[in-house]
Design a protein around this motif. Structure first.
Motif, PDB file in Angstrom:
ATOM      1  N   GLY A  46      10.831 -28.733 -30.970  1.00  0.00           N
ATOM      2  CA  GLY A  46      10.539 -29.677 -32.036  1.00  0.00           C
ATOM      3  C   GLY A  46       9.793 -30.920 -31.596  1.00  0.00           C
ATOM      4  N   GLN A  47       9.609 -31.809 -32.549  1.00  0.00           N
ATOM      5  CA  GLN A  47       8.859 -33.033 -32.318  1.00  0.00           C
ATOM      6  C   GLN A  47       9.793 -34.149 -31.865  1.00  0.00           C
ATOM      7  OE1 GLN A  47       6.643 -34.299 -35.726  1.00  0.00           O
ATOM      8  NE2 GLN A  47       5.323 -35.690 -34.589  1.00  0.00           N
ATOM      9  N   ILE A  48       9.293 -35.006 -31.000  1.00  0.00           N
ATOM     10  CA  ILE A  48      10.066 -36.135 -30.501  1.00  0.00           C
ATOM     11  C   ILE A  48       9.195 -37.380 -30.516  1.00  0.00           C
ATOM     12  CG2 ILE A  48      11.608 -34.766 -29.036  1.00  0.00           C
ATOM     13  CD1 ILE A  48       9.801 -35.484 -26.664  1.00  0.00           C
ATOM     14  N   CYS A  49       9.830 -38.529 -30.277  1.00  0.00           N
ATOM     15  CA  CYS A  49       9.098 -39.782 -30.163  1.00  0.00           C
ATOM     16  C   CYS A  49       9.705 -40.590 -29.024  1.00  0.00           C
ATOM     17  CB  CYS A  49       9.148 -40.572 -31.473  1.00  0.00           C
ATOM     18  SG  CYS A  49       8.099 -42.051 -31.454  1.00  0.00           S
ATOM     19  N   ILE A  50       8.856 -41.050 -28.123  1.00  0.00           N
ATOM     20  CA  ILE A  50       9.286 -41.857 -26.980  1.00  0.00           C
ATOM     21  C   ILE A  50       8.845 -43.294 -27.235  1.00  0.00           C
ATOM     22  CG2 ILE A  50       9.231 -42.087 -24.473  1.00  0.00           C
ATOM     23  CD1 ILE A  50       8.153 -39.215 -24.377  1.00  0.00           C
TER      24      ILE A  50
ATOM     25  N   PHE B  42       3.200 -42.695 -18.706  1.00  0.00           N
ATOM     26  CA  PHE B  42       3.324 -42.510 -17.265  1.00  0.00           C
ATOM     27  C   PHE B  42       4.092 -43.686 -16.671  1.00  0.00           C
ATOM     28  CE2 PHE B  42      -0.779 -39.775 -16.974  1.00  0.00           C
ATOM     29  CZ  PHE B  42      -0.084 -38.687 -17.442  1.00  0.00           C
ATOM     30  N   HIS B  43       3.573 -44.247 -15.592  1.00  0.00           N
ATOM     31  CA  HIS B  43       4.240 -45.311 -14.846  1.00  0.00           C
ATOM     32  C   HIS B  43       4.612 -46.480 -15.748  1.00  0.00           C
ATOM     33  CE1 HIS B  43       5.344 -47.789 -11.465  1.00  0.00           C
ATOM     34  NE2 HIS B  43       4.542 -48.744 -11.883  1.00  0.00           N
ATOM     35  N   GLY B  44       5.842 -46.946 -15.601  1.00  0.00           N
ATOM     36  CA  GLY B  44       6.316 -48.070 -16.397  1.00  0.00           C
ATOM     37  C   GLY B  44       7.168 -47.660 -17.572  1.00  0.00           C
ATOM     38  N   SER B  45       7.101 -46.385 -17.929  1.00  0.00           N
ATOM     39  CA  SER B  45       7.863 -45.917 -19.097  1.00  0.00           C
ATOM     40  C   SER B  45       9.162 -45.225 -18.711  1.00  0.00           C
ATOM     41  CB  SER B  45       7.004 -44.969 -19.940  1.00  0.00           C
ATOM     42  OG  SER B  45       6.565 -43.876 -19.164  1.00  0.00           O
ATOM     43  N   SER B  46       9.437 -45.095 -17.420  1.00  0.00           N
ATOM     44  CA  SER B  46      10.699 -44.495 -16.984  1.00  0.00           C
ATOM     45  C   SER B  46      11.863 -45.286 -17.556  1.00  0.00           C
ATOM     46  CB  SER B  46      10.787 -44.485 -15.462  1.00  0.00           C
ATOM     47  OG  SER B  46       9.819 -43.647 -14.901  1.00  0.00           O
ATOM     48  N   GLY B  47      12.810 -44.581 -18.161  1.00  0.00           N
ATOM     49  CA  GLY B  47      13.961 -45.229 -18.781  1.00  0.00           C
ATOM     50  C   GLY B  47      13.824 -45.387 -20.287  1.00  0.00           C
ATOM     51  N   SER B  48      12.729 -44.885 -20.847  1.00  0.00           N
ATOM     52  CA  SER B  48      12.511 -44.996 -22.297  1.00  0.00           C
ATOM     53  C   SER B  48      13.434 -44.052 -23.052  1.00  0.00           C
ATOM     54  CB  SER B  48      11.065 -44.644 -22.649  1.00  0.00           C
ATOM     55  OG  SER B  48      10.158 -45.513 -22.009  1.00  0.00           O
ATOM     56  N   PRO B  49      13.934 -44.458 -24.235  1.00  0.00           N
ATOM     57  CA  PRO B  49      14.728 -43.537 -25.052  1.00  0.00           C
ATOM     58  C   PRO B  49      13.835 -42.475 -25.683  1.00  0.00           C
ATOM     59  CG  PRO B  49      14.360 -45.581 -26.241  1.00  0.00           C
ATOM     60  CD  PRO B  49      13.795 -45.781 -24.868  1.00  0.00           C
ATOM     61  N   VAL B  50      14.376 -41.277 -25.836  1.00  0.00           N
ATOM     62  CA  VAL B  50      13.675 -40.165 -26.488  1.00  0.00           C
ATOM     63  C   VAL B  50      14.422 -39.841 -27.776  1.00  0.00           C
ATOM     64  CG1 VAL B  50      12.869 -37.785 -26.272  1.00  0.00           C
ATOM     65  CG2 VAL B  50      12.949 -39.264 -24.246  1.00  0.00           C
ATOM     66  N   PHE B  51      13.704 -39.914 -28.917  1.00  0.00           N
ATOM     67  CA  PHE B  51      14.298 -39.644 -30.227  1.00  0.00           C
ATOM     68  C   PHE B  51      13.759 -38.334 -30.782  1.00  0.00           C
ATOM     69  CE2 PHE B  51      14.069 -44.293 -29.793  1.00  0.00           C
ATOM     70  CZ  PHE B  51      15.393 -44.647 -30.005  1.00  0.00           C
ATOM     71  N   ASP B  52      14.600 -37.636 -31.568  1.00  0.00           N
ATOM     72  CA  ASP B  52      14.113 -36.437 -32.247  1.00  0.00           C
ATOM     73  C   ASP B  52      13.569 -36.812 -33.622  1.00  0.00           C
ATOM     74  OD1 ASP B  52      16.289 -36.815 -33.933  1.00  0.00           O
ATOM     75  OD2 ASP B  52      17.386 -35.036 -33.281  1.00  0.00           O
ATOM     76  N   VAL B  53      13.222 -35.807 -34.436  1.00  0.00           N
ATOM     77  CA  VAL B  53      12.587 -36.062 -35.730  1.00  0.00           C
ATOM     78  C   VAL B  53      13.506 -36.756 -36.719  1.00  0.00           C
ATOM     79  CG1 VAL B  53      10.933 -34.189 -35.537  1.00  0.00           C
ATOM     80  CG2 VAL B  53      13.170 -33.733 -36.519  1.00  0.00           C
ATOM     81  N   ASP B  54      14.809 -36.712 -36.454  1.00  0.00           N
ATOM     82  CA  ASP B  54      15.770 -37.384 -37.331  1.00  0.00           C
ATOM     83  C   ASP B  54      16.195 -38.733 -36.767  1.00  0.00           C
ATOM     84  OD1 ASP B  54      15.925 -35.299 -39.291  1.00  0.00           O
ATOM     85  OD2 ASP B  54      17.060 -34.127 -37.843  1.00  0.00           O
ATOM     86  N   CYS B  55      15.425 -39.226 -35.782  1.00  0.00           N
ATOM     87  CA  CYS B  55      15.697 -40.528 -35.145  1.00  0.00           C
ATOM     88  C   CYS B  55      17.023 -40.536 -34.394  1.00  0.00           C
ATOM     89  CB  CYS B  55      15.658 -41.661 -36.167  1.00  0.00           C
ATOM     90  SG  CYS B  55      14.059 -41.813 -36.994  1.00  0.00           S
ATOM     91  N   ASN B  56      17.466 -39.361 -33.953  1.00  0.00           N
ATOM     92  CA  ASN B  56      18.639 -39.271 -33.083  1.00  0.00           C
ATOM     93  C   ASN B  56      18.210 -39.474 -31.640  1.00  0.00           C
ATOM     94  OD1 ASN B  56      20.450 -38.524 -35.205  1.00  0.00           O
ATOM     95  ND2 ASN B  56      19.677 -36.431 -35.082  1.00  0.00           N
ATOM     96  N   LEU B  57      18.996 -40.214 -30.881  1.00  0.00           N
ATOM     97  CA  LEU B  57      18.758 -40.340 -29.445  1.00  0.00           C
ATOM     98  C   LEU B  57      19.152 -39.023 -28.777  1.00  0.00           C
ATOM     99  CD1 LEU B  57      18.164 -42.169 -26.932  1.00  0.00           C
ATOM    100  CD2 LEU B  57      20.627 -42.680 -26.920  1.00  0.00           C
ATOM    101  N   ILE B  58      18.218 -38.394 -28.053  1.00  0.00           N
ATOM    102  CA  ILE B  58      18.543 -37.112 -27.421  1.00  0.00           C
ATOM    103  C   ILE B  58      18.410 -37.151 -25.902  1.00  0.00           C
ATOM    104  CG2 ILE B  58      17.890 -35.765 -29.444  1.00  0.00           C
ATOM    105  CD1 ILE B  58      15.328 -34.967 -27.914  1.00  0.00           C
ATOM    106  N   GLY B  59      17.731 -38.180 -25.358  1.00  0.00           N
ATOM    107  CA  GLY B  59      17.565 -38.198 -23.910  1.00  0.00           C
ATOM    108  C   GLY B  59      16.909 -39.461 -23.414  1.00  0.00           C
ATOM    109  N   ILE B  60      16.669 -39.494 -22.107  1.00  0.00           N
ATOM    110  CA  ILE B  60      16.021 -40.628 -21.454  1.00  0.00           C
ATOM    111  C   ILE B  60      14.803 -40.110 -20.682  1.00  0.00           C
ATOM    112  CG2 ILE B  60      17.641 -40.439 -19.512  1.00  0.00           C
ATOM    113  CD1 ILE B  60      17.324 -43.477 -19.107  1.00  0.00           C
TER     114      ILE B  60
END
Length: 627
Positions: free
Chosen positions: A470-474, A539-557
């Motif tokens: 599925g689609q995600i947003c970082i 890339f560099h500098g974005s390590s540690g960003s939250p990863v959200f799914d299409v329903d705006c749920n936090l799913i990872g880092i």
């Protein structure tokens, strides 16, 4: 004179192959060039490549760009060569394969691992690799040098012969003109505009009446645009850049560039990162070219060809998707298009993401930006362990040097909030006892008042949300710059090798760098169950960003990428990855229990209790719906 075919398709399974129902699991045996025999397990919904790509013989990056030759032991002709995307549902009982790798400039990039094909809708037929009147009909010289006499082609019932051969992708373009025919064993000729329905199990030789005539190139060639498609694309660009419409086109381009749904990773395999003078990152695509508007020769003929193809393509689509009329076809295209863009277009979701992004901060050491973090709960922020240092002795980390900067959204932002880090609360870098890779650091801030207005992202984590598709947003601070978003798509576990091969094939001039980095870092695209892979421009500098799914749920880092460098400051990446949340939370709780930190244990337990209540309510609602 073309041989007249029957007008009604025969019912039932292929005469040539004992087709298997989809979803069943079986095995087949194959041997390599060195004589080694291997047994491969497969699901009938897979392709042959999907069944063999788990073996190092075919999956390691040093094999990228090589041609895979797969020789059958059964079928009408024993010894015929099938493509890597040959459906496993067509494999016969006790069938063996001989599989070899060859260096070839025309190696196929079509390495699909799964197929949604209904075996009952397939036919197979055989083409001799040497033609009549024109001997060389195969793109690859491997067939001639190794005396491979026949290839096995599979197609869907209703397909046109010419389209089936073009889709196969192994034949040279010169065979596709109006004078080419197929000749069977009885010396009967078959025009290329006939359907494949009655060719099941038959053998043919190609006869090209006019070898010097330019090909029509009316379909895709092995996944690459043919001449006609390139002309059509250029024709569209010519219209867009016409002086009378230039301003309008420029306005549309400017409007789309800031659209949240404009996936900056839709052509991710050629993503480049370069630093600007302001310290931000500039992402470019070296394959992007500027076109000069000029008239297209034979454009009317091209349009006529496209019009001719429309009825056939429409019929094929209706048969495969069981669409009754044109209105259902239109609905189908609207739905398919909508699936890829609608999720992050909804204003409600955009607003929610904007609200959640307030919890994202930049991690700095002094004045140097190191990475990204986000407010997990209370005054605790989560980032990657490697952002604050990879020391084995975390007691040596001087947390007083670190600050979390919230609201850094433009270079001269006056609303940014700098909050010092008080202490390092939990840290893990490496593999845990269950074989999962963890890379996290939990930092405690010394100011709870300024963080109270930001959402605690822990309460937007959903343990049951899928992380493999599925689609995600970082949301993060790539290139050590201001806060940005990147909507992109997850690369499913079974498709990672295919994505890596695609990247390698599209960057052949960098293949030595890819192989060098692979050997140095021992890349394994499927090593960890908790890994999420995707194509992102972060890339560099974005390590540690939250990863959200299409329903705006936090799913990872978001954690990193399979990166390699060109000369200078340019960084390339095969794909990027992050890690799911649950193993991280489990590890934080375990460390908090050892260190005697009840506030952290209580926060995680309170979340777990709330989540259990939500799950119970959802299960009750589902049961009510059933009753």
């Amino acid at each position: 004179m073309a041989h007249s075919l029957k007008t009604e398709a025969e019912e039932g399974p292929s005469k040539d192959l004992q087709q298997r129902p989809k979803g069943e699991r079986h095995t087949f045996k194959f041997s390599t060039r060195n004589g080694k025999e291997i047994i491969a397990e497969y699901d009938t919904s897979q392709t042959v490549f999907g069944a063999i790509n788990k073996f190092d013989t075919f999956s390691s990056p040093d094999k990228m760009g090589k041609e895979i030759i797969i020789i059958r032991s059964k079928g009408t002709i024993s010894g015929a060569v099938v493509k890597t995307d040959f459906p496993c549902c067509l494999i016969e009982d006790d069938e063996n394969f001989k599989i070899s790798l060859y260096n070839s400039e025309n190696a196929s990039t079509n390495q699909e691992t799964t197929t949604d094909t209904d075996p009952q809708s397939l036919v197979t037929f055989y083409i001799r690799t040497r033609g009549k009147k024109i001997k060389t009909i195969m793109k690859s010289s491997v067939f001639a040098t190794n005396n491979l006499d026949y290839v096995c082609v599979f197609a869907h019932k209703g397909d046109i012969l010419e389209e089936a051969l073009q889709r196969d992708g192994r034949f040279i373009d010169n065979i596709f003109d109006n004078s080419s025919e197929l000749i069977d064993d009885g010396d009967r000729s078959y025009k290329m505009n006939l359907t494949v329905d009655h060719c099941d199990g038959m053998k043919f030789q190609l006869y090209v009446n006019n070898p010097g005539k330019k090909p029509k190139n009316r379909a895709k060639n092995n996944g690459k645009p043919n001449n006609t498609e390139q002309k059509t694309t250029q024709e569209i660009k010519t219209k867009v850049t016409d002086p009378s419409t230039e301003n309008h086109a420029a306005q549309n381009t400017a409007g789309n560039s800031g659209d949240l749904a404009g996936d900056s990773s839709q052509n991710p395999n050629n993503t480049r990162q370069e630093k600007n003078q302001d310290g931000n990152t500039k992402f470019t695509n070296p394959s992007t070219k500027q076109y000069v508007a000029k008239p297209i020769e034979d454009s009317e003929e091209i349009l006529e060809m496209l019009r001719d193809q429309y009825p056939v393509l429409l019929k094929q689509l209706q048969q495969r998707k069981k669409l009754k009329d044109k209105s259902e076809v239109q609905k189908f295209f609207r739905e398919e298009y909508g699936k890829s863009v609608e999720n992050f277009l909804k204003v409600k979701k955009v607003k929610q993401l904007m609200r959640l992004s307030d919890s994202v901060c930049q991690i700095r050491q002094g004045e140097s930006a190191l990475g990204t973090g986000f407010l997990l709960f209370d005054r605790y922020i989560l980032t990657n362990a490697h952002v604050i240092g990879e020391s084995t002795d975390v007691t040596k980390v001087n947390t007083a040097e670190f600050t979390a900067v919230f609201g850094y959204e433009d270079l001269d932002s006056k609303d940014s909030k700098r909050i010092p880090v008080e202490q390092l609360t939990a840290y893990f870098l490496g593999m845990d006892d269950e074989g999962r890779y963890l890379d996290y650091a939990l930092l405690e801030l010394d100011d709870v008042e300024n963080t109270a207005k930001y959402p605690d992202l822990l309460y937007y984590y959903r343990p049951n949300a899928p992380i493999n598709r599925g689609q995600i947003c970082i949301v993060g601070h790539p290139g050590e710059g201001v806060k940005k978003m990147d909507p992109c798509f997850i690369i499913e576990r079974d498709n990672r090798l295919e994505a890596a091969n695609k990247h390698a094939s599209e960057n052949q001039h960098l293949i030595h760098l890819i192989k060098e980095k692979y050997s140095e870092q021992k890349w394994d695209f499927s090593a960890y169950e908790n890994e999420i892979t995707y194509n992102s421009c972060f890339f560099h500098g974005s390590s540690g960003s939250p990863v959200f799914d299409v329903d705006c749920n936090l799913i990872g880092i978001h954690t990193g990428g399979y990166k390699y460098k060109e000369e200078g400051d340019t960084t390339c990446s095969v794909m990027e990855y992050g890690f799911s949340m649950q193993p991280i939370l489990d590890s934080i709780r375990a460390q908090a229990k050892i260190k005697g930190l009840p506030n952290i244990i209580n926060a995680i337990d309170a979340y777990s209790k709330q989540q259990n209540q939500i799950d119970t309510k959802m299960e009750s609602a589902e049961e009510s719906d059933k009753n």
